[in-house]
Design a protein around this motif. Structure first.
Motif, PDB file in Angstrom:
ATOM      1  N   VAL A 179       0.838  -1.182   0.000  1.00 26.15           N
ATOM      2  CA  VAL A 179       0.000   0.000   0.000  1.00 26.15           C
ATOM      3  C   VAL A 179       0.878   1.238   0.000  1.00 26.15           C
ATOM      4  N   THR A 180       0.366   2.309  -0.597  1.00 30.74           N
ATOM      5  CA  THR A 180       1.157   3.530  -0.755  1.00 30.74           C
ATOM      6  C   THR A 180       1.024   4.402   0.487  1.00 30.74           C
ATOM      7  N   HIS A 181       1.669   4.003   1.571  1.00 33.23           N
ATOM      8  CA  HIS A 181       1.675   4.834   2.764  1.00 33.23           C
ATOM      9  C   HIS A 181       3.037   4.730   3.428  1.00 33.23           C
ATOM     10  N   LYS A 182       3.209   5.488   4.497  1.00 34.86           N
ATOM     11  CA  LYS A 182       4.491   5.547   5.183  1.00 34.86           C
ATOM     12  C   LYS A 182       4.789   4.223   5.861  1.00 34.86           C
ATOM     13  N   ARG A 183       5.821   3.553   5.394  1.00 29.62           N
ATOM     14  CA  ARG A 183       6.152   2.232   5.901  1.00 29.62           C
ATOM     15  C   ARG A 183       7.029   2.330   7.158  1.00 29.62           C
ATOM     16  N   LEU A 184       7.116   1.238   7.851  1.00 30.77           N
ATOM     17  CA  LEU A 184       7.928   1.190   9.063  1.00 30.77           C
ATOM     18  C   LEU A 184       9.367   1.591   8.785  1.00 30.77           C
ATOM     19  N   GLU A 185       9.930   1.067   7.678  1.00 30.64           N
ATOM     20  CA  GLU A 185      11.338   1.333   7.392  1.00 30.64           C
ATOM     21  C   GLU A 185      11.606   2.773   6.960  1.00 30.64           C
ATOM     22  N   GLU A 186      10.522   3.566   6.738  1.00 26.05           N
ATOM     23  CA  GLU A 186      10.689   4.965   6.359  1.00 26.05           C
ATOM     24  C   GLU A 186      10.688   5.890   7.571  1.00 26.05           C
ATOM     25  N   LEU A 187      10.467   5.334   8.754  1.00 25.73           N
ATOM     26  CA  LEU A 187      10.436   6.143   9.960  1.00 25.73           C
ATOM     27  C   LEU A 187      11.846   6.529  10.391  1.00 25.73           C
ATOM     28  N   HIS A 188      11.924   7.514  11.277  1.00 23.46           N
ATOM     29  CA  HIS A 188      13.210   7.905  11.855  1.00 23.46           C
ATOM     30  C   HIS A 188      13.755   6.747  12.690  1.00 23.46           C
ATOM     31  N   PRO A 189      15.067   6.524  12.679  1.00 25.51           N
ATOM     32  CA  PRO A 189      15.646   5.418  13.459  1.00 25.51           C
ATOM     33  C   PRO A 189      15.231   5.411  14.927  1.00 25.51           C
ATOM     34  N   ALA A 190      15.094   6.589  15.530  1.00 29.03           N
ATOM     35  CA  ALA A 190      14.684   6.647  16.936  1.00 29.03           C
ATOM     36  C   ALA A 190      13.263   6.124  17.109  1.00 29.03           C
ATOM     37  N   ASP A 191      12.388   6.398  16.129  1.00 27.84           N
ATOM     38  CA  ASP A 191      11.015   5.900  16.187  1.00 27.84           C
ATOM     39  C   ASP A 191      10.984   4.386  15.987  1.00 27.84           C
ATOM     40  N   ILE A 192      11.821   3.891  15.069  1.00 28.24           N
ATOM     41  CA  ILE A 192      11.906   2.438  14.854  1.00 28.24           C
ATOM     42  C   ILE A 192      12.398   1.760  16.129  1.00 28.24           C
ATOM     43  N   ALA A 193      13.386   2.368  16.785  1.00 24.94           N
ATOM     44  CA  ALA A 193      13.916   1.804  18.032  1.00 24.94           C
ATOM     45  C   ALA A 193      12.829   1.734  19.100  1.00 24.94           C
ATOM     46  N   ASP A 194      12.015   2.782  19.210  1.00 23.42           N
ATOM     47  CA  ASP A 194      10.919   2.786  20.191  1.00 23.42           C
ATOM     48  C   ASP A 194       9.959   1.630  19.939  1.00 23.42           C
ATOM     49  N   ILE A 195       9.680   1.377  18.666  1.00 20.23           N
ATOM     50  CA  ILE A 195       8.758   0.296  18.309  1.00 20.23           C
ATOM     51  C   ILE A 195       9.388  -1.064  18.590  1.00 20.23           C
ATOM     52  N   LEU A 196      10.646  -1.232  18.218  1.00 22.42           N
ATOM     53  CA  LEU A 196      11.333  -2.509  18.436  1.00 22.42           C
ATOM     54  C   LEU A 196      11.388  -2.866  19.918  1.00 22.42           C
ATOM     55  N   GLU A 197      11.545  -1.854  20.763  1.00 28.25           N
ATOM     56  CA  GLU A 197      11.640  -2.091  22.205  1.00 28.25           C
ATOM     57  C   GLU A 197      10.337  -2.617  22.797  1.00 28.25           C
ATOM     58  N   GLN A 198       9.220  -2.407  22.079  1.00 29.66           N
ATOM     59  CA  GLN A 198       7.924  -2.870  22.576  1.00 29.66           C
ATOM     60  C   GLN A 198       7.649  -4.340  22.237  1.00 29.66           C
ATOM     61  N   LEU A 199       8.515  -4.937  21.413  1.00 30.81           N
ATOM     62  CA  LEU A 199       8.252  -6.282  20.918  1.00 30.81           C
ATOM     63  C   LEU A 199       9.008  -7.337  21.721  1.00 30.81           C
ATOM     64  N   ASP A 200       8.521  -8.575  21.631  1.00 28.72           N
ATOM     65  CA  ASP A 200       9.283  -9.667  22.226  1.00 28.72           C
ATOM     66  C   ASP A 200      10.430 -10.019  21.283  1.00 28.72           C
ATOM     67  N   PRO A 201      11.440 -10.778  21.740  1.00 26.92           N
ATOM     68  CA  PRO A 201      12.640 -11.038  20.926  1.00 26.92           C
ATOM     69  C   PRO A 201      12.357 -11.610  19.543  1.00 26.92           C
ATOM     70  N   GLN A 202      11.396 -12.538  19.426  1.00 28.19           N
ATOM     71  CA  GLN A 202      11.109 -13.146  18.138  1.00 28.19           C
ATOM     72  C   GLN A 202      10.519 -12.135  17.169  1.00 28.19           C
ATOM     73  N   GLN A 203       9.552 -11.335  17.653  1.00 26.44           N
ATOM     74  CA  GLN A 203       8.950 -10.306  16.802  1.00 26.44           C
ATOM     75  C   GLN A 203       9.985  -9.263  16.405  1.00 26.44           C
ATOM     76  N   ARG A 204      10.833  -8.905  17.369  1.00 29.64           N
ATOM     77  CA  ARG A 204      11.876  -7.912  17.100  1.00 29.64           C
ATOM     78  C   ARG A 204      12.789  -8.396  15.975  1.00 29.64           C
ATOM     79  N   ALA A 205      13.147  -9.664  16.010  1.00 26.08           N
ATOM     80  CA  ALA A 205      14.016 -10.228  14.974  1.00 26.08           C
ATOM     81  C   ALA A 205      13.317 -10.234  13.624  1.00 26.08           C
ATOM     82  N   ASN A 206      12.016 -10.546  13.602  1.00 18.03           N
ATOM     83  CA  ASN A 206      11.264 -10.579  12.337  1.00 18.03           C
ATOM     84  C   ASN A 206      11.188  -9.199  11.694  1.00 18.03           C
TER      85      ASN A 206
END
Length: 449
Positions: A179-206
Protein backbone atom coordinates in the motif's frame (compact mmCIF):
# COMPACT_ATOMS: atom_id res chain seq x y z
CA UNK A 1 -20.19 1.65 8.97
CA UNK A 2 -19.70 -2.12 8.91
CA UNK A 3 -17.40 -4.17 11.12
CA UNK A 4 -15.76 -7.42 10.08
CA UNK A 5 -16.68 -9.12 13.37
CA UNK A 6 -20.37 -8.48 12.68
CA UNK A 7 -20.12 -9.70 9.09
CA UNK A 8 -18.47 -13.05 9.86
CA UNK A 9 -20.98 -15.85 10.38
CA UNK A 10 -23.79 -14.08 8.52
CA UNK A 11 -25.69 -16.10 5.88
CA UNK A 12 -24.79 -16.07 2.18
CA UNK A 13 -27.80 -16.61 -0.13
CA UNK A 14 -28.20 -16.65 -3.91
CA UNK A 15 -30.61 -14.44 -5.85
CA UNK A 16 -33.45 -16.94 -5.22
CA UNK A 17 -32.91 -16.83 -1.44
CA UNK A 18 -31.27 -20.24 -1.24
CA UNK A 19 -28.71 -20.38 1.56
CA UNK A 20 -25.23 -21.32 0.34
CA UNK A 21 -23.33 -21.01 3.58
CA UNK A 22 -22.02 -18.41 6.05
CA UNK A 23 -19.37 -15.68 5.73
CA UNK A 24 -15.93 -16.78 6.95
CA UNK A 25 -13.73 -13.98 5.60
CA UNK A 26 -13.27 -11.24 3.00
CA UNK A 27 -10.17 -10.35 0.98
CA UNK A 28 -8.69 -7.01 -0.03
CA UNK A 29 -6.37 -5.97 -2.82
CA UNK A 30 -3.34 -4.41 -1.13
CA UNK A 31 -2.34 -1.96 -3.85
CA UNK A 32 -4.68 0.85 -2.74
CA UNK A 33 -4.65 3.49 0.01
CA UNK A 34 -8.10 2.38 1.22
CA UNK A 35 -8.40 -1.04 -0.43
CA UNK A 36 -11.69 -2.42 -1.68
CA UNK A 37 -13.04 -5.84 -0.79
CA UNK A 38 -12.26 -8.07 -3.77
CA UNK A 39 -13.31 -11.57 -2.68
CA UNK A 40 -15.82 -13.22 -0.38
CA UNK A 41 -14.94 -16.42 1.48
CA UNK A 42 -17.72 -18.53 2.96
CA UNK A 43 -18.28 -21.99 4.42
CA UNK A 44 -20.72 -24.19 2.58
CA UNK A 45 -22.33 -27.52 3.56
CA UNK A 46 -20.02 -29.60 5.74
CA UNK A 47 -17.94 -26.43 6.34
CA UNK A 48 -16.47 -26.69 2.84
CA UNK A 49 -14.61 -23.42 2.06
CA UNK A 50 -15.52 -21.45 -1.06
CA UNK A 51 -14.31 -18.14 -2.49
CA UNK A 52 -15.98 -15.92 -5.08
CA UNK A 53 -15.37 -12.53 -6.66
CA UNK A 54 -17.08 -9.77 -4.71
CA UNK A 55 -17.54 -7.47 -7.71
CA UNK A 56 -19.00 -10.17 -9.98
CA UNK A 57 -21.37 -11.92 -7.60
CA UNK A 58 -22.33 -9.80 -4.55
CA UNK A 59 -25.63 -7.94 -5.01
CA UNK A 60 -26.17 -6.50 -1.53
CA UNK A 61 -25.03 -6.99 2.03
CA UNK A 62 -26.04 -6.09 5.56
CA UNK A 63 -24.57 -6.72 9.00
CA UNK A 64 -27.85 -8.22 10.16
CA UNK A 65 -29.24 -9.97 7.09
CA UNK A 66 -25.96 -11.13 5.55
CA UNK A 67 -25.00 -11.25 1.86
CA UNK A 68 -27.20 -11.74 -1.16
CA UNK A 69 -25.65 -12.78 -4.49
CA UNK A 70 -26.64 -11.64 -8.00
CA UNK A 71 -27.05 -15.10 -9.55
CA UNK A 72 -28.58 -18.48 -8.68
CA UNK A 73 -26.29 -21.15 -7.23
CA UNK A 74 -25.64 -23.08 -10.51
CA UNK A 75 -24.21 -19.94 -12.16
CA UNK A 76 -21.78 -19.07 -9.36
CA UNK A 77 -18.12 -19.55 -10.35
CA UNK A 78 -15.60 -20.06 -7.58
CA UNK A 79 -12.14 -18.44 -7.53
CA UNK A 80 -8.88 -18.49 -5.55
CA UNK A 81 -6.95 -15.97 -3.47
CA UNK A 82 -4.76 -13.85 -5.75
CA UNK A 83 -1.08 -12.95 -5.02
CA UNK A 84 -1.98 -9.33 -4.22
CA UNK A 85 -4.88 -10.24 -1.90
CA UNK A 86 -4.94 -10.56 1.89
CA UNK A 87 -7.70 -12.18 3.94
CA UNK A 88 -8.75 -9.79 6.70
CA UNK A 89 -9.82 -12.27 9.38
CA UNK A 90 -7.00 -14.73 8.71
CA UNK A 91 -4.15 -12.28 8.12
CA UNK A 92 -5.04 -9.16 10.13
CA UNK A 93 -7.58 -9.87 12.86
CA UNK A 94 -5.93 -10.43 16.27
CA UNK A 95 -2.51 -9.73 14.74
CA UNK A 96 0.00 -7.17 15.95
CA UNK A 97 0.64 -4.16 13.74
CA UNK A 98 2.68 -1.00 13.95
CA UNK A 99 0.72 2.22 14.16
CA UNK A 100 3.14 4.30 12.07
CA UNK A 101 1.35 7.51 13.05
CA UNK A 102 1.20 6.89 16.79
CA UNK A 103 4.53 5.02 16.69
CA UNK A 104 3.40 2.09 18.82
CA UNK A 105 2.65 -1.60 18.53
CA UNK A 106 -1.05 -2.47 18.77
CA UNK A 107 -3.30 -5.51 18.30
CA UNK A 108 -6.10 -5.55 15.74
CA UNK A 109 -9.34 -6.30 17.60
CA UNK A 110 -11.67 -5.58 14.67
CA UNK A 111 -11.63 -4.03 11.19
CA UNK A 112 -13.85 -1.18 10.08
CA UNK A 113 -15.33 -1.18 6.58
CA UNK A 114 -17.14 1.52 4.63
CA UNK A 115 -19.88 1.00 2.05
CA UNK A 116 -19.75 2.58 -1.43
CA UNK A 117 -22.77 1.36 -3.41
CA UNK A 118 -22.46 -2.40 -3.42
CA UNK A 119 -18.73 -2.20 -2.74
CA UNK A 120 -16.89 -2.30 0.57
CA UNK A 121 -13.57 -0.61 1.41
CA UNK A 122 -11.29 -1.15 4.38
CA UNK A 123 -10.96 2.03 6.43
CA UNK A 124 -8.78 0.82 9.27
CA UNK A 125 -8.27 -1.27 12.38
CA UNK A 126 -10.08 -1.01 15.70
CA UNK A 127 -7.41 -1.43 18.39
CA UNK A 128 -9.41 -0.39 21.44
CA UNK A 129 -11.58 -2.21 23.96
CA UNK A 130 -14.73 -1.72 21.88
CA UNK A 131 -13.35 -3.91 19.12
CA UNK A 132 -12.38 -6.54 21.68
CA UNK A 133 -15.86 -6.54 23.23
CA UNK A 134 -17.54 -6.58 19.83
CA UNK A 135 -15.53 -9.65 18.87
CA UNK A 136 -16.78 -11.46 21.98
CA UNK A 137 -20.44 -10.46 21.56
CA UNK A 138 -22.25 -7.51 20.00
CA UNK A 139 -24.57 -7.12 23.00
CA UNK A 140 -21.57 -6.99 25.34
CA UNK A 141 -20.13 -3.97 23.51
CA UNK A 142 -23.49 -2.18 23.59
CA UNK A 143 -23.92 -2.92 27.31
CA UNK A 144 -20.46 -1.67 28.31
CA UNK A 145 -20.70 1.43 26.07
CA UNK A 146 -24.14 2.20 27.53
CA UNK A 147 -22.80 1.93 31.11
CA UNK A 148 -19.81 4.13 30.25
CA UNK A 149 -22.15 6.86 28.95
CA UNK A 150 -24.25 6.71 32.13
CA UNK A 151 -21.16 7.32 34.28
CA UNK A 152 -20.08 10.10 31.88
CA UNK A 153 -16.90 8.33 30.78
CA UNK A 154 -17.82 7.21 27.26
CA UNK A 155 -15.58 4.63 25.60
CA UNK A 156 -14.54 5.91 22.18
CA UNK A 157 -13.51 3.84 19.19
CA UNK A 158 -9.78 3.65 18.56
CA UNK A 159 -9.43 3.40 14.80
CA UNK A 160 -6.07 3.39 13.01
CA UNK A 161 -6.51 4.24 9.35
CA UNK A 162 -5.19 1.63 6.91
CA UNK A 163 -2.69 4.13 5.51
CA UNK A 164 -1.02 4.26 8.95
CA UNK A 165 -0.82 0.49 9.45
CA UNK A 166 2.20 -1.73 8.92
CA UNK A 167 2.19 -5.49 9.57
CA UNK A 168 4.88 -6.75 11.92
CA UNK A 169 4.97 -10.25 10.47
CA UNK A 170 5.28 -9.88 6.69
CA UNK A 171 5.10 -13.64 6.19
CA UNK A 172 1.56 -14.15 7.47
CA UNK A 173 0.21 -15.13 4.08
CA UNK A 174 3.33 -14.93 1.90
CA UNK A 175 2.04 -11.58 0.63
CA UNK A 176 4.23 -8.51 0.56
CA UNK A 177 1.96 -5.59 1.41
CA UNK A 178 2.48 -2.70 -1.00
CA UNK A 179 0.00 0.00 0.00
CA UNK A 180 1.16 3.53 -0.75
CA UNK A 181 1.68 4.83 2.76
CA UNK A 182 4.49 5.55 5.18
CA UNK A 183 6.15 2.23 5.90
CA UNK A 184 7.93 1.19 9.06
CA UNK A 185 11.34 1.33 7.39
CA UNK A 186 10.69 4.96 6.36
CA UNK A 187 10.44 6.14 9.96
CA UNK A 188 13.21 7.90 11.85
CA UNK A 189 15.65 5.42 13.46
CA UNK A 190 14.68 6.65 16.94
CA UNK A 191 11.01 5.90 16.19
CA UNK A 192 11.91 2.44 14.85
CA UNK A 193 13.92 1.80 18.03
CA UNK A 194 10.92 2.79 20.19
CA UNK A 195 8.76 0.30 18.31
CA UNK A 196 11.33 -2.51 18.44
CA UNK A 197 11.64 -2.09 22.20
CA UNK A 198 7.92 -2.87 22.58
CA UNK A 199 8.25 -6.28 20.92
CA UNK A 200 9.28 -9.67 22.23
CA UNK A 201 12.64 -11.04 20.93
CA UNK A 202 11.11 -13.15 18.14
CA UNK A 203 8.95 -10.31 16.80
CA UNK A 204 11.88 -7.91 17.10
CA UNK A 205 14.02 -10.23 14.97
CA UNK A 206 11.26 -10.58 12.34
CA UNK A 207 10.83 -6.82 11.99
CA UNK A 208 14.59 -6.29 11.98
CA UNK A 209 14.89 -8.44 8.85
CA UNK A 210 12.88 -5.87 6.87
CA UNK A 211 15.44 -3.10 7.48
CA UNK A 212 18.55 -2.55 5.39
CA UNK A 213 21.99 -2.52 7.06
CA UNK A 214 22.18 1.25 7.62
CA UNK A 215 18.63 1.46 9.00
CA UNK A 216 19.31 -1.52 11.24
CA UNK A 217 22.51 -0.01 12.64
CA UNK A 218 20.90 3.37 13.26
CA UNK A 219 17.91 1.76 14.98
CA UNK A 220 20.12 -0.36 17.28
CA UNK A 221 22.16 2.73 18.18
CA UNK A 222 18.93 4.42 19.33
CA UNK A 223 17.79 1.51 21.53
CA UNK A 224 18.05 1.51 25.31
CA UNK A 225 21.41 0.19 26.53
CA UNK A 226 19.99 -2.89 28.27
CA UNK A 227 18.18 -3.99 25.11
CA UNK A 228 21.05 -3.42 22.67
CA UNK A 229 23.35 -6.13 24.01
CA UNK A 230 20.49 -8.58 24.58
CA UNK A 231 19.33 -8.06 20.99
CA UNK A 232 22.77 -8.57 19.44
CA UNK A 233 23.38 -11.66 21.58
CA UNK A 234 20.37 -13.30 19.90
CA UNK A 235 21.14 -11.99 16.40
CA UNK A 236 22.92 -14.02 13.72
CA UNK A 237 26.66 -13.36 14.12
CA UNK A 238 27.26 -12.21 10.53
CA UNK A 239 24.28 -9.86 10.70
CA UNK A 240 25.35 -8.58 14.13
CA UNK A 241 28.92 -7.88 12.94
CA UNK A 242 27.60 -5.87 9.98
CA UNK A 243 25.31 -3.89 12.27
CA UNK A 244 28.21 -3.01 14.58
CA UNK A 245 30.51 -2.24 11.65
CA UNK A 246 28.03 0.30 10.27
CA UNK A 247 27.69 2.09 13.60
CA UNK A 248 29.84 4.93 14.91
CA UNK A 249 32.83 3.32 16.69
CA UNK A 250 31.95 4.83 20.08
CA UNK A 251 28.35 3.55 19.88
CA UNK A 252 29.57 0.11 18.79
CA UNK A 253 32.13 -0.02 21.60
CA UNK A 254 29.42 0.77 24.17
CA UNK A 255 27.43 -2.24 23.00
CA UNK A 256 30.43 -4.58 22.75
CA UNK A 257 31.30 -3.80 26.40
CA UNK A 258 27.97 -5.33 27.43
CA UNK A 259 28.32 -8.49 25.34
CA UNK A 260 29.77 -11.73 26.58
CA UNK A 261 33.51 -12.07 25.85
CA UNK A 262 33.08 -14.93 23.37
CA UNK A 263 30.32 -13.15 21.46
CA UNK A 264 32.26 -9.88 21.34
CA UNK A 265 35.41 -11.59 20.01
CA UNK A 266 33.46 -13.43 17.32
CA UNK A 267 31.79 -10.25 16.11
CA UNK A 268 35.04 -8.27 16.07
CA UNK A 269 36.79 -11.01 14.06
CA UNK A 270 33.96 -11.09 11.51
CA UNK A 271 33.89 -7.36 10.80
CA UNK A 272 36.36 -5.36 8.72
CA UNK A 273 39.88 -4.82 10.08
CA UNK A 274 39.54 -1.02 10.21
CA UNK A 275 36.21 -1.09 12.05
CA UNK A 276 37.40 -3.72 14.50
CA UNK A 277 40.62 -1.79 15.19
CA UNK A 278 38.70 1.42 15.98
CA UNK A 279 36.38 -0.43 18.34
CA UNK A 280 39.20 -2.32 20.08
CA UNK A 281 41.07 0.95 20.59
CA UNK A 282 38.05 2.45 22.37
CA UNK A 283 37.55 -0.70 24.43
CA UNK A 284 41.02 -0.14 25.89
CA UNK A 285 39.70 2.82 27.89
CA UNK A 286 37.64 2.60 31.05
CA UNK A 287 33.91 3.02 30.82
CA UNK A 288 32.79 6.33 32.31
CA UNK A 289 35.88 8.23 31.14
CA UNK A 290 36.62 10.59 28.25
CA UNK A 291 38.40 7.74 26.47
CA UNK A 292 35.42 5.45 26.93
CA UNK A 293 32.90 7.98 25.57
CA UNK A 294 34.95 9.56 22.75
CA UNK A 295 34.63 8.83 19.04
CA UNK A 296 37.50 8.35 16.62
CA UNK A 297 35.52 9.87 13.74
CA UNK A 298 36.96 13.35 13.34
CA UNK A 299 38.77 15.41 10.69
CA UNK A 300 42.45 16.20 11.22
CA UNK A 301 45.01 17.78 8.88
CA UNK A 302 48.65 18.87 9.06
CA UNK A 303 49.51 22.43 10.06
CA UNK A 304 51.13 23.09 6.66
CA UNK A 305 48.01 21.97 4.76
CA UNK A 306 46.02 24.70 3.06
CA UNK A 307 42.33 25.56 3.21
CA UNK A 308 41.84 23.93 -0.20
CA UNK A 309 43.60 20.76 1.00
CA UNK A 310 41.26 20.62 4.00
CA UNK A 311 38.14 21.15 1.89
CA UNK A 312 39.22 18.22 -0.29
CA UNK A 313 39.52 16.03 2.82
CA UNK A 314 36.01 16.99 3.91
CA UNK A 315 34.58 16.31 0.45
CA UNK A 316 35.97 12.77 0.52
CA UNK A 317 34.23 11.86 3.80
CA UNK A 318 31.63 9.10 3.72
CA UNK A 319 28.00 10.17 3.59
CA UNK A 320 27.35 8.70 7.03
CA UNK A 321 30.29 10.51 8.66
CA UNK A 322 29.16 12.50 11.73
CA UNK A 323 28.74 16.29 11.30
CA UNK A 324 32.03 18.19 11.23
CA UNK A 325 32.25 21.32 13.41
CA UNK A 326 36.01 21.63 13.86
CA UNK A 327 39.04 20.58 11.86
CA UNK A 328 41.89 19.59 14.16
CA UNK A 329 45.42 20.61 13.23
CA UNK A 330 48.34 18.26 13.97
CA UNK A 331 52.09 18.57 13.80
CA UNK A 332 54.36 15.94 12.26
CA UNK A 333 54.22 13.88 15.48
CA UNK A 334 50.38 13.80 15.29
CA UNK A 335 50.20 16.03 18.34
CA UNK A 336 47.28 18.43 18.55
CA UNK A 337 48.41 22.01 17.99
CA UNK A 338 45.17 23.79 17.10
CA UNK A 339 41.64 23.73 15.72
CA UNK A 340 39.82 25.54 12.93
CA UNK A 341 36.08 26.11 12.78
CA UNK A 342 34.13 25.63 9.56
CA UNK A 343 33.33 29.35 9.60
CA UNK A 344 37.04 30.24 9.64
CA UNK A 345 37.65 27.72 6.87
CA UNK A 346 35.00 29.33 4.67
CA UNK A 347 36.18 32.90 5.26
CA UNK A 348 39.85 32.38 4.36
CA UNK A 349 41.68 32.16 1.06
CA UNK A 350 42.16 28.68 -0.38
CA UNK A 351 45.95 28.93 -0.26
CA UNK A 352 46.05 29.94 3.42
CA UNK A 353 47.83 27.40 5.60
CA UNK A 354 45.90 25.98 8.55
CA UNK A 355 48.57 27.01 11.09
CA UNK A 356 47.83 30.64 10.23
CA UNK A 357 44.09 30.51 11.03
CA UNK A 358 43.92 27.91 13.79
CA UNK A 359 43.00 28.51 17.42
CA UNK A 360 45.84 27.35 19.68
CA UNK A 361 46.20 29.52 22.78
CA UNK A 362 42.64 28.96 24.05
CA UNK A 363 42.38 25.34 22.90
CA UNK A 364 40.56 23.21 25.50
CA UNK A 365 41.19 19.46 25.65
CA UNK A 366 41.08 16.58 28.14
CA UNK A 367 42.99 13.40 28.91
CA UNK A 368 41.40 9.99 28.24
CA UNK A 369 41.16 9.24 32.00
CA UNK A 370 39.03 12.32 32.74
CA UNK A 371 35.66 11.30 34.33
CA UNK A 372 32.79 11.62 31.87
CA UNK A 373 30.73 13.87 34.16
CA UNK A 374 33.57 16.41 34.32
CA UNK A 375 34.05 16.23 30.55
CA UNK A 376 30.34 16.87 29.99
CA UNK A 377 30.40 19.74 32.46
CA UNK A 378 33.32 21.40 30.62
CA UNK A 379 31.67 20.95 27.20
CA UNK A 380 28.59 22.86 28.34
CA UNK A 381 30.56 25.31 30.45
CA UNK A 382 32.67 26.45 27.48
CA UNK A 383 29.83 26.00 24.96
CA UNK A 384 31.75 23.55 22.78
CA UNK A 385 30.33 21.32 20.06
CA UNK A 386 33.21 18.87 20.56
CA UNK A 387 36.20 18.47 22.88
CA UNK A 388 39.45 16.80 21.77
CA UNK A 389 40.95 14.00 23.84
CA UNK A 390 44.78 13.76 23.89
CA UNK A 391 47.30 11.44 25.57
CA UNK A 392 50.15 12.47 27.85
CA UNK A 393 52.28 13.37 24.80
CA UNK A 394 49.57 15.54 23.23
CA UNK A 395 48.66 13.03 20.50
CA UNK A 396 45.03 13.39 19.40
CA UNK A 397 43.08 10.22 20.30
CA UNK A 398 39.51 11.25 19.57
CA UNK A 399 36.78 13.77 20.37
CA UNK A 400 33.82 13.93 22.73
CA UNK A 401 30.76 15.53 21.13
CA UNK A 402 27.81 17.30 22.74
CA UNK A 403 25.71 14.26 21.85
CA UNK A 404 28.10 12.07 23.87
CA UNK A 405 27.89 14.55 26.74
CA UNK A 406 24.08 14.52 26.70
CA UNK A 407 24.09 10.70 26.70
CA UNK A 408 26.38 10.67 29.73
CA UNK A 409 24.17 13.14 31.59
CA UNK A 410 21.05 11.15 30.73
CA UNK A 411 22.64 7.90 31.94
CA UNK A 412 23.66 9.61 35.16
CA UNK A 413 20.14 10.91 35.75
CA UNK A 414 18.64 7.46 35.10
CA UNK A 415 21.15 5.81 37.46
CA UNK A 416 20.36 8.32 40.21
CA UNK A 417 16.62 7.85 39.67
CA UNK A 418 16.99 4.07 39.82
CA UNK A 419 19.12 4.39 42.95
CA UNK A 420 16.49 6.63 44.57
CA UNK A 421 13.74 4.11 43.83
CA UNK A 422 15.90 1.23 45.03
CA UNK A 423 16.56 3.17 48.23
CA UNK A 424 12.85 3.81 48.73
CA UNK A 425 11.97 0.17 48.12
CA UNK A 426 14.72 -0.88 50.49
CA UNK A 427 13.37 1.41 53.22
CA UNK A 428 9.84 0.10 52.67
CA UNK A 429 11.04 -3.52 52.93
CA UNK A 430 13.04 -2.68 56.05
CA UNK A 431 9.97 -1.05 57.55
CA UNK A 432 7.86 -4.13 56.79
CA UNK A 433 10.48 -6.42 58.33
CA UNK A 434 10.65 -4.28 61.47
CA UNK A 435 6.86 -4.21 61.64
CA UNK A 436 6.74 -8.00 61.32
CA UNK A 437 9.35 -8.40 64.08
CA UNK A 438 7.48 -5.94 66.29
CA UNK A 439 4.25 -7.92 65.73
CA UNK A 440 5.96 -11.19 66.61
CA UNK A 441 7.36 -9.67 69.80
CA UNK A 442 3.90 -8.40 70.82
CA UNK A 443 2.34 -11.81 70.10
CA UNK A 444 5.08 -13.52 72.13
CA UNK A 445 4.50 -11.31 75.16
CA UNK A 446 0.72 -11.54 74.88
CA UNK A 447 0.88 -15.33 74.81
CA UNK A 448 3.37 -15.26 77.66
CA UNK A 449 0.88 -13.50 79.87
Amino acid sequence: MIYLSRLIGKPVVDCEGKRLGSVSDVAISTGEVFPRITSLAFLGPGKTPFMISWRKFVEEFDEDDGIKLKLPQPQIRFSYLQPDEVLLARDLLNRQIVDTQGLKVVRVNDLKLSQYGNQLRLLGAEVGIRGLLRGLAGWLEKFVVGISKLVKHPIQEQIIAWNYMDLLDRDLSKVQLSVTHKRLEELHPADIADILEQLDPQQRANVFKTLDENQASEAVAEMEDEIQAEFLEDLDEHKASKVLGNMDPDDAAEIVRDLSYDKAEKLLRLMGMEDATDIRRLLGYKDGTAGGMMTTQYVAVQEDDTVNDTIDVIRKLDEDHPPVHYIYVLDKSKCLVGAVSLKALALNNGNTQMKNIMIHDDLIYVSPDEPEDEVSEDIFKYDLTAMPVVDEHGVLLGIVTTEDAWDAIEDDVVEKKNFTWAKRIGLILLGLILLALYTLVIIYFVKGF
